[in-house]
Design a protein around this motif. Structure first.
Motif, PDB file in Angstrom:
ATOM      1  N   PRO A 290     -37.176 -63.240  -5.441  1.00 24.83           N
ATOM      2  CA  PRO A 290     -36.840 -61.835  -5.214  1.00 24.83           C
ATOM      3  C   PRO A 290     -35.376 -61.607  -4.854  1.00 24.83           C
ATOM      4  O   PRO A 290     -34.757 -62.394  -4.141  1.00 24.83           O
ATOM      5  N   VAL A 291     -34.831 -60.507  -5.371  1.00 25.56           N
ATOM      6  CA  VAL A 291     -33.436 -60.155  -5.130  1.00 25.56           C
ATOM      7  C   VAL A 291     -33.276 -59.658  -3.686  1.00 25.56           C
ATOM      8  O   VAL A 291     -34.202 -59.072  -3.118  1.00 25.56           O
ATOM      9  N   LEU A 292     -32.113 -59.921  -3.104  1.00 22.12           N
ATOM     10  CA  LEU A 292     -31.841 -59.489  -1.733  1.00 22.12           C
ATOM     11  C   LEU A 292     -30.589 -58.615  -1.704  1.00 22.12           C
ATOM     12  O   LEU A 292     -29.693 -58.773  -2.533  1.00 22.12           O
ATOM     13  N   LYS A 293     -30.549 -57.718  -0.714  1.00 18.55           N
ATOM     14  CA  LYS A 293     -29.367 -56.865  -0.539  1.00 18.55           C
ATOM     15  C   LYS A 293     -28.463 -57.479   0.544  1.00 18.55           C
ATOM     16  O   LYS A 293     -28.928 -58.324   1.327  1.00 18.55           O
ATOM     17  N   PRO A 294     -27.214 -57.043   0.624  1.00 19.88           N
ATOM     18  CA  PRO A 294     -26.301 -57.647   1.613  1.00 19.88           C
ATOM     19  C   PRO A 294     -26.860 -57.639   3.034  1.00 19.88           C
ATOM     20  O   PRO A 294     -26.696 -58.605   3.770  1.00 19.88           O
ATOM     21  N   GLU A 295     -27.543 -56.553   3.409  1.00 14.23           N
ATOM     22  CA  GLU A 295     -28.068 -56.500   4.776  1.00 14.23           C
ATOM     23  C   GLU A 295     -29.184 -57.535   5.015  1.00 14.23           C
ATOM     24  O   GLU A 295     -29.425 -57.937   6.141  1.00 14.23           O
ATOM     25  N   ASP A 296     -29.844 -57.978   3.940  1.00 14.88           N
ATOM     26  CA  ASP A 296     -30.924 -58.975   4.089  1.00 14.88           C
ATOM     27  C   ASP A 296     -30.370 -60.359   4.389  1.00 14.88           C
ATOM     28  O   ASP A 296     -31.062 -61.208   4.961  1.00 14.88           O
ATOM     29  N   ILE A 297     -29.143 -60.608   3.931  1.00 16.31           N
ATOM     30  CA  ILE A 297     -28.633 -61.983   3.990  1.00 16.31           C
ATOM     31  C   ILE A 297     -27.593 -62.180   5.093  1.00 16.31           C
ATOM     32  O   ILE A 297     -27.042 -63.270   5.242  1.00 16.31           O
ATOM     33  N   LYS A 298     -27.359 -61.129   5.854  1.00 15.95           N
ATOM     34  CA  LYS A 298     -26.314 -61.163   6.883  1.00 15.95           C
ATOM     35  C   LYS A 298     -26.460 -62.382   7.807  1.00 15.95           C
ATOM     36  O   LYS A 298     -25.507 -63.096   8.057  1.00 15.95           O
ATOM     37  N   ASP A 299     -27.663 -62.606   8.294  1.00 15.90           N
ATOM     38  CA  ASP A 299     -27.894 -63.717   9.229  1.00 15.90           C
ATOM     39  C   ASP A 299     -28.706 -64.846   8.601  1.00 15.90           C
ATOM     40  O   ASP A 299     -29.199 -65.728   9.306  1.00 15.90           O
ATOM     41  N   MET A 300     -28.856 -64.806   7.291  1.00 20.83           N
ATOM     42  CA  MET A 300     -29.706 -65.801   6.618  1.00 20.83           C
ATOM     43  C   MET A 300     -28.992 -67.156   6.535  1.00 20.83           C
ATOM     44  O   MET A 300     -27.789 -67.218   6.327  1.00 20.83           O
ATOM     45  N   THR A 301     -29.774 -68.212   6.724  1.00 19.60           N
ATOM     46  CA  THR A 301     -29.221 -69.548   6.521  1.00 19.60           C
ATOM     47  C   THR A 301     -29.873 -70.167   5.286  1.00 19.60           C
ATOM     48  O   THR A 301     -30.951 -69.732   4.872  1.00 19.60           O
ATOM     49  N   ILE A 302     -29.217 -71.180   4.733  1.00 17.91           N
ATOM     50  CA  ILE A 302     -29.734 -71.782   3.504  1.00 17.91           C
ATOM     51  C   ILE A 302     -30.767 -72.846   3.873  1.00 17.91           C
ATOM     52  O   ILE A 302     -30.436 -74.002   4.129  1.00 17.91           O
TER      53      ILE A 302
END
Lengths: 433, 171
Positions: A290-302
């Motif tokens: 699923p595609v993510l928006k910038p606000e979804d990935i702000k604190d995301m780690t790989i």
């Protein structure tokens, strides 16, 4: 952040694929030094301790998968390396196949030893002509040197590897489709159970792992499973290859330690967005995620857990970066066309549903959509996902649901305006630096 | 139609690598396609006879996999990737340019039999798009100028030296 290099621990100088170069950087030491002192069960134990998760997309722990093989088995056991890298956005295995093939072969020898495989196959997608040449040449070198085809030092175990060329079919990336393809059949998938570990290639117990997974095994055996487990996070151990494409300044393949900040990766390693544009969206793990928006990935780690928590999946580690100004409807039209094209035709929900999805998205993109199409799209995906033999149906639905949910306004604008607000244009890259 | 002596030798070796003859279906089909440029009905018969399997088993493999071709195409088949990453970097411009230059549409062959143009799904070259495949070679980071040079080289029979990917850096 400097990342530990396990798979890309070599200089890209045009000779890294040769046996000579691999030996110079310590290659095949596990075969010479570790194997004579380790039983197959001990090799398996180290892989289990490493907690490495399969790098093909599903992320199932490799050591656990290996331990599913029946204990009281009198049939031959097979190992298959899945090199059918077909997920749009994914090109990370290509680097190993083309530039570090001996590390893969060493990993396959260790895995074959651990599971007592009679014969191992490397399945490479038909489109990877150069990778195929390089791997075949490396296998030849390994036979000539005695790593393959002769008993390993201190054991009676002989490893055989055959390279098998695919012929163009995304669904063959599924392990059961891949087995059918090696057996000379259409690459359509099989129902599970029985799982391959119980009844796989030629109805014999079979383990199938991704290229990246198997290429990680030599490091695990050389340094110990515990050492590998210390890299990354508790639940996502080790390093991961990421293939980055789209609107980034520095596309390519990068090896990072799992747990690394996604935004740091995007800005530091991948160089940020081209032409000073803003980030519009990210597909984090290949076209099916699923595609993510910038606000979804702000604190995301790989890592597996963090990306799942953000609403997507690490998948194959294929990061597709989308800049502002890009038409999301057009992108979804491309992706739905892909899944329609690659549906093997076996299951009705997938065969009919993927085509239906594409026709609807195409008509929206062409300016002939209706508002009720948006609910129809999400309604169709409910009847495809988890109603098919293999995950291709689910894969087709991931982008549809997420694109419509996260960029609904953009779809509505297309329908209201009777066409694309972006004139159907993509942001084209500017000049090279 | 028959296999050449060299091919027969290769087939004998391949038989030692698989426990079931049917597994040689894909390798033999590749063998024929490499030599002839496509897999004819006659080739299907030949493979079925060689492996002692029903023709329908061979036919379904030929028709199911996208890389096997049933009819003769251009000497060079230009397969341009139209999937997401290549599209975002301008693959449509590349396709349009080839159509304009060769005066053919997608799926057509030039009158001199030199080029056939196709669009294909992702070929795993997403970081070096737009790209196209010609035979077993990849041409990456395409633009109109590069395409013109490639077409000229192919017309002159100039071999493309395949190298590992070199990823670009953009502004």
């Amino acid at each position: 952040m400097s990342h530990k290099k396990i798979l890309l621990n070599f200089e890209r100088n045009g000779t890294s694929h040769t046996l000579e170069s691999y030996l110079k950087r310590g290659g095949y030491q596990t075969i010479a030094e570790k194997i004579p002192a380790l039983s197959p069960a001990e090799v398996l134990e180290e892989v289990k301790k490493s907690a490495i998760r399969g790098r093909g997309g599903a992320g199932f722990p490799a050591g656990i998968k290996w331990s599913f093989l029946p204990k009281d088995n009198d049939k031959p056991v097979y190992l298959i390396c899945n090199g059918d890298e077909g997920e749009p956005g994914t090109f990370k295995d290509r680097v190993i196949l083309e530039e570090n093939p001996h590390m893969l072969i060493e990993g396959m020898i260790l895995a074959s030893y651990a599971i007592r495989a009679k014969h191992a196959y490397i399945y490479i997608r038909g489109e990877y002509g150069f990778a195929l040449e390089r791997v075949k040449a490396a296998v030849k070198e390994a036979y000539e040197t005695g790593y393959l085809g002769k008993p390993l030092k201190g054991t009676d175990f002989v490893c055989e590897i055959t390279v098998h060329k695919g012929a163009g079919a995304y669904v063959v990336g599924d392990e059961t489709g891949l087995m059918n393809s090696i057996e000379g059949k259409k690459g359509q998938t099989r129902n599970k159970p029985p799982f391959p570990a119980i009844e796989g290639l030629y109805k014999c117990p079979t383990i199938i792992n991704n290229v990246e997974t198997l290429a990680s095994v030599p490091w695990i055996i050389a340094n110990g499973g515990d050492a590998y487990h210390k890299i990354g996070t508790e639940k996502s151990s080790g390093t991961k290859l990421l293939s980055v494409s789209g609107h980034v300044r520095k596309p390519g393949v990068y090896e990072v330690e799992l747990g690394y900040s996604f935004m740091d990766f995007l800005n530091n390693e991948a160089g940020g967005i081209i032409d000073g544009k803003k980030l519009k969206a990210v597909i984090p793990g290949g076209s099916s995620t699923p595609v993510l928006k910038p606000e979804d990935i702000k604190d995301m780690t790989i890592d597996y857990e963090s990306i799942t928590a953000a609403g997507s999946s690490l998948g194959s580690g294929a990061v597709i970066v989308i800049a502002e100004g890009t038409c999301m409807v057009k992108l979804l039209e491309i992706l739905t066309h892909f899944y329609q094209h690659e549906s093997c035709g076996q299951c009705t929900p997938c065969r009919e549903g993927t085509g239906w999805l594409h026709r609807i998205v195409r008509r929206i993109e062409e300016g002939n959509g209706k508002m009720e199409d948006l609910d129809l799209l999400t309604s169709i995906t409910k009847h495809i996902a988890f109603h098919t033999i293999c995950p291709l149906g689910d894969a087709a639905c991931g982008p549809v649901d997420s694109f419509v949910k996260k960029f609904r306004k953009e779809f509505e604008e297309h329908i209201k305006q009777g066409g694309c607000p972006y004139s159907g244009k993509f942001v084209r890259f500017q000049e090279k630096v | 139609m028959d296999f050449t002596d060299a091919e027969k030798k290769e087939i004998a070796y391949l038989r030692t690598r698989y426990p079931e003859a049917r597994s040689l279906t894909l390798p033999l089909m590749w063998m024929i396609q490499k030599r002839e440029g496509f897999v004819s009905d006659e080739a299907v018969d030949l493979i079925a006879a060689e492996l002692d399997i029903p023709k329908i088993w061979v036919e379904e493999v030929r028709s199911w996999y996208s890389m096997f071709t049933e009819k003769k195409e251009g000497k060079y088949v230009l397969e341009v990737c139209s999937n997401i990453s290549c599209a975002m970097l301008g693959s449509q411009d590349v396709i349009d340019h080839i159509c304009k230059t060769l005066k053919i549409k997608i799926g057509e062959t030039t009158p001199d039999g030199m080029f056939t143009l196709k669009t294909v799904e992702c070929l795993g070259s997403c970081g070096t798009g737009p790209m196209m495949q010609v035979g077993d070679r990849y041409y990456e980071l395409l633009d109109e100028k590069k395409v013109d040079q490639i077409l000229e080289d192919l017309r002159n029979g100039k071999e493309h030296e395949q190298k590992p990917q070199e990823w670009p850096e953009y502004k």
